[in-house]
Design a protein around this motif. Sequence first.
Motif, PDB file in Angstrom:
ATOM      1  N   LEU A 167       0.824  -1.213   0.000  1.00 53.15           N
ATOM      2  CA  LEU A 167       0.000   0.000   0.000  1.00 53.15           C
ATOM      3  C   LEU A 167       0.851   1.253   0.000  1.00 53.15           C
ATOM      4  CD1 LEU A 167      -2.834  -1.097   2.464  1.00 53.15           C
ATOM      5  CD2 LEU A 167      -3.022  -0.794  -0.010  1.00 53.15           C
ATOM      6  N   ILE A 168       1.957   1.232   0.707  1.00 54.24           N
ATOM      7  CA  ILE A 168       2.848   2.393   0.759  1.00 54.24           C
ATOM      8  C   ILE A 168       3.434   2.693  -0.614  1.00 54.24           C
ATOM      9  CG2 ILE A 168       5.141   3.105   1.587  1.00 54.24           C
ATOM     10  CD1 ILE A 168       4.325   1.997   4.327  1.00 54.24           C
ATOM     11  N   HIS A 169       3.673   1.665  -1.408  1.00 52.21           N
ATOM     12  CA  HIS A 169       4.297   1.859  -2.716  1.00 52.21           C
ATOM     13  C   HIS A 169       3.322   2.315  -3.800  1.00 52.21           C
ATOM     14  CE1 HIS A 169       7.772  -0.075  -0.941  1.00 52.21           C
ATOM     15  NE2 HIS A 169       8.450   0.451  -1.941  1.00 52.21           N
ATOM     16  N   ILE A 170       2.043   2.168  -3.574  1.00 52.03           N
ATOM     17  CA  ILE A 170       1.073   2.544  -4.608  1.00 52.03           C
ATOM     18  C   ILE A 170       0.965   4.061  -4.690  1.00 52.03           C
ATOM     19  CG2 ILE A 170      -1.358   2.437  -5.328  1.00 52.03           C
ATOM     20  CD1 ILE A 170      -1.461  -0.338  -4.014  1.00 52.03           C
ATOM     21  N   ASP A 171       1.176   4.602  -5.862  1.00 51.75           N
ATOM     22  CA  ASP A 171       1.060   6.033  -6.090  1.00 51.75           C
ATOM     23  C   ASP A 171      -0.399   6.440  -5.900  1.00 51.75           C
ATOM     24  OD1 ASP A 171       0.506   8.503  -7.720  1.00 51.75           O
ATOM     25  OD2 ASP A 171       2.684   8.382  -7.998  1.00 51.75           O
ATOM     26  N   VAL A 172      -0.644   7.363  -4.991  1.00 55.26           N
ATOM     27  CA  VAL A 172      -2.003   7.753  -4.631  1.00 55.26           C
ATOM     28  C   VAL A 172      -2.756   8.357  -5.811  1.00 55.26           C
ATOM     29  CG1 VAL A 172      -3.393   9.189  -3.082  1.00 55.26           C
ATOM     30  CG2 VAL A 172      -1.311   8.148  -2.243  1.00 55.26           C
ATOM     31  N   ALA A 192      -1.948  -4.517 -19.362  1.00 52.80           N
ATOM     32  CA  ALA A 192      -1.646  -4.217 -17.961  1.00 52.80           C
ATOM     33  C   ALA A 192      -2.835  -3.604 -17.240  1.00 52.80           C
ATOM     34  CB  ALA A 192      -0.460  -3.260 -17.885  1.00 52.80           C
ATOM     35  N   SER A 193      -2.802  -3.752 -15.927  1.00 50.54           N
ATOM     36  CA  SER A 193      -3.779  -3.101 -15.055  1.00 50.54           C
ATOM     37  C   SER A 193      -3.051  -2.158 -14.125  1.00 50.54           C
ATOM     38  CB  SER A 193      -4.525  -4.138 -14.214  1.00 50.54           C
ATOM     39  OG  SER A 193      -5.303  -4.960 -15.009  1.00 50.54           O
ATOM     40  N   LEU A 194      -3.723  -1.101 -13.749  1.00 56.44           N
ATOM     41  CA  LEU A 194      -3.218  -0.199 -12.720  1.00 56.44           C
ATOM     42  C   LEU A 194      -3.875  -0.581 -11.403  1.00 56.44           C
ATOM     43  CD1 LEU A 194      -3.259   3.337 -14.363  1.00 56.44           C
ATOM     44  CD2 LEU A 194      -1.265   2.017 -13.663  1.00 56.44           C
ATOM     45  N   ILE A 195      -3.082  -0.637 -10.369  1.00 56.95           N
ATOM     46  CA  ILE A 195      -3.596  -0.892  -9.024  1.00 56.95           C
ATOM     47  C   ILE A 195      -3.678   0.458  -8.334  1.00 56.95           C
ATOM     48  CG2 ILE A 195      -3.221  -2.102  -6.855  1.00 56.95           C
ATOM     49  CD1 ILE A 195      -3.726  -3.929  -9.312  1.00 56.95           C
ATOM     50  N   ARG A 196      -4.852   0.750  -7.823  1.00 61.06           N
ATOM     51  CA  ARG A 196      -5.083   2.039  -7.150  1.00 61.06           C
ATOM     52  C   ARG A 196      -5.617   1.811  -5.746  1.00 61.06           C
ATOM     53  NH1 ARG A 196      -5.113   6.511 -10.463  1.00 61.06           N
ATOM     54  NH2 ARG A 196      -5.217   6.116 -12.690  1.00 61.06           N
ATOM     55  N   GLU A 238      -1.635   8.271  -9.325  1.00 62.87           N
ATOM     56  CA  GLU A 238      -1.480   7.578 -10.607  1.00 62.87           C
ATOM     57  C   GLU A 238      -1.740   6.075 -10.546  1.00 62.87           C
ATOM     58  OE1 GLU A 238      -0.807   9.312 -13.415  1.00 62.87           O
ATOM     59  OE2 GLU A 238      -0.813  11.141 -12.211  1.00 62.87           O
ATOM     60  N   GLY A 239      -1.641   5.479  -9.356  1.00 60.86           N
ATOM     61  CA  GLY A 239      -1.696   4.030  -9.269  1.00 60.86           C
ATOM     62  C   GLY A 239      -0.379   3.451  -9.757  1.00 60.86           C
ATOM     63  N   LEU A 240      -0.260   2.126  -9.726  1.00 61.76           N
ATOM     64  CA  LEU A 240       0.957   1.469 -10.200  1.00 61.76           C
ATOM     65  C   LEU A 240       0.615   0.124 -10.808  1.00 61.76           C
ATOM     66  CD1 LEU A 240       3.779   1.900  -7.506  1.00 61.76           C
ATOM     67  CD2 LEU A 240       3.695   2.875  -9.775  1.00 61.76           C
ATOM     68  N   MET A 241       1.452  -0.307 -11.729  1.00 67.42           N
ATOM     69  CA  MET A 241       1.313  -1.647 -12.284  1.00 67.42           C
ATOM     70  C   MET A 241       1.980  -2.646 -11.332  1.00 67.42           C
ATOM     71  SD  MET A 241       1.875  -1.128 -16.389  1.00 67.42           S
ATOM     72  CE  MET A 241       3.592  -0.706 -16.202  1.00 67.42           C
ATOM     73  N   ILE A 242       1.495  -3.864 -11.349  1.00 72.51           N
ATOM     74  CA  ILE A 242       2.045  -4.896 -10.471  1.00 72.51           C
ATOM     75  C   ILE A 242       3.542  -5.065 -10.704  1.00 72.51           C
ATOM     76  CG2 ILE A 242       2.020  -7.380  -9.965  1.00 72.51           C
ATOM     77  CD1 ILE A 242      -1.027  -7.294 -10.311  1.00 72.51           C
ATOM     78  N   ASN A 243       3.975  -5.058 -11.960  1.00 70.93           N
ATOM     79  CA  ASN A 243       5.408  -5.191 -12.262  1.00 70.93           C
ATOM     80  C   ASN A 243       6.224  -4.095 -11.589  1.00 70.93           C
ATOM     81  OD1 ASN A 243       5.056  -7.439 -13.853  1.00 70.93           O
ATOM     82  ND2 ASN A 243       5.081  -6.313 -15.787  1.00 70.93           N
ATOM     83  N   THR A 244       5.710  -2.891 -11.618  1.00 73.12           N
ATOM     84  CA  THR A 244       6.428  -1.761 -11.023  1.00 73.12           C
ATOM     85  C   THR A 244       6.526  -1.914  -9.516  1.00 73.12           C
ATOM     86  OG1 THR A 244       5.590  -0.353 -12.801  1.00 73.12           O
ATOM     87  CG2 THR A 244       6.515   0.759 -10.874  1.00 73.12           C
ATOM     88  N   ILE A 245       5.441  -2.338  -8.895  1.00 72.85           N
ATOM     89  CA  ILE A 245       5.465  -2.563  -7.446  1.00 72.85           C
ATOM     90  C   ILE A 245       6.501  -3.627  -7.108  1.00 72.85           C
ATOM     91  CG2 ILE A 245       4.137  -3.304  -5.432  1.00 72.85           C
ATOM     92  CD1 ILE A 245       1.602  -2.260  -6.928  1.00 72.85           C
ATOM     93  N   ALA A 246       6.499  -4.723  -7.869  1.00 75.35           N
ATOM     94  CA  ALA A 246       7.453  -5.817  -7.631  1.00 75.35           C
ATOM     95  C   ALA A 246       8.891  -5.318  -7.747  1.00 75.35           C
ATOM     96  CB  ALA A 246       7.189  -6.958  -8.603  1.00 75.35           C
TER      97      ALA A 246
END
Length: 169
Positions: free
Chosen positions: A55-60, A104-108, A62-70
């Motif tokens: 949750l801390i890594h998710i851009d409030v 891809a999906s964005l996680i928000r 823009e969101g983030l893609m799973i690959n980017t979080i990983a």
Amino acid sequence: MDPNLISSILEFKSKRNRILGRLLNKSYRYITALASEFLKKEGYDNFKVAHVIILIHIDVEEGLMINTIAQQIGVTKQAISKIIKELLEEGYVYAEKHPTDARASLIRLSEKGAHFMLAWQRCTDHIDTIFKDIVGSKRLEQLKDILGEITEHYEGNMCRIDNDQLFLQ
């Protein structure tokens, strides 16, 4: 067994309470227990440290893609996907199609996720207060500075941890 070997081991074991890894591990367990207790009082019963890390890594905004979080966390996409699934089920995040990448999906963060993040902020303030009562504000800030230098060193050298092994990238 050789008496010198026994003596060396006994001397080493007498200093076990000063081994940095042991101190950090025990501190981490205390922090996790304090956080869990605090968050349960706030109504968050299914708290996992991995949830907070993601949750801390998710851009409030823009969101983030799973690959980017990983990549940011330094773990596999599969590991992140499992935790994201839990967060989706709990309603802390939602997924939407990426505007430019159809695969891809964005996680928000959902509203529930945003409220959780504010609860996490209160939680970290609560833990800081407990530790300030033990060591004082100045020493707690020094500890944070020192640990920050260590983590920045390894992050700056593009290290990742996988299966408890450190890799330079």
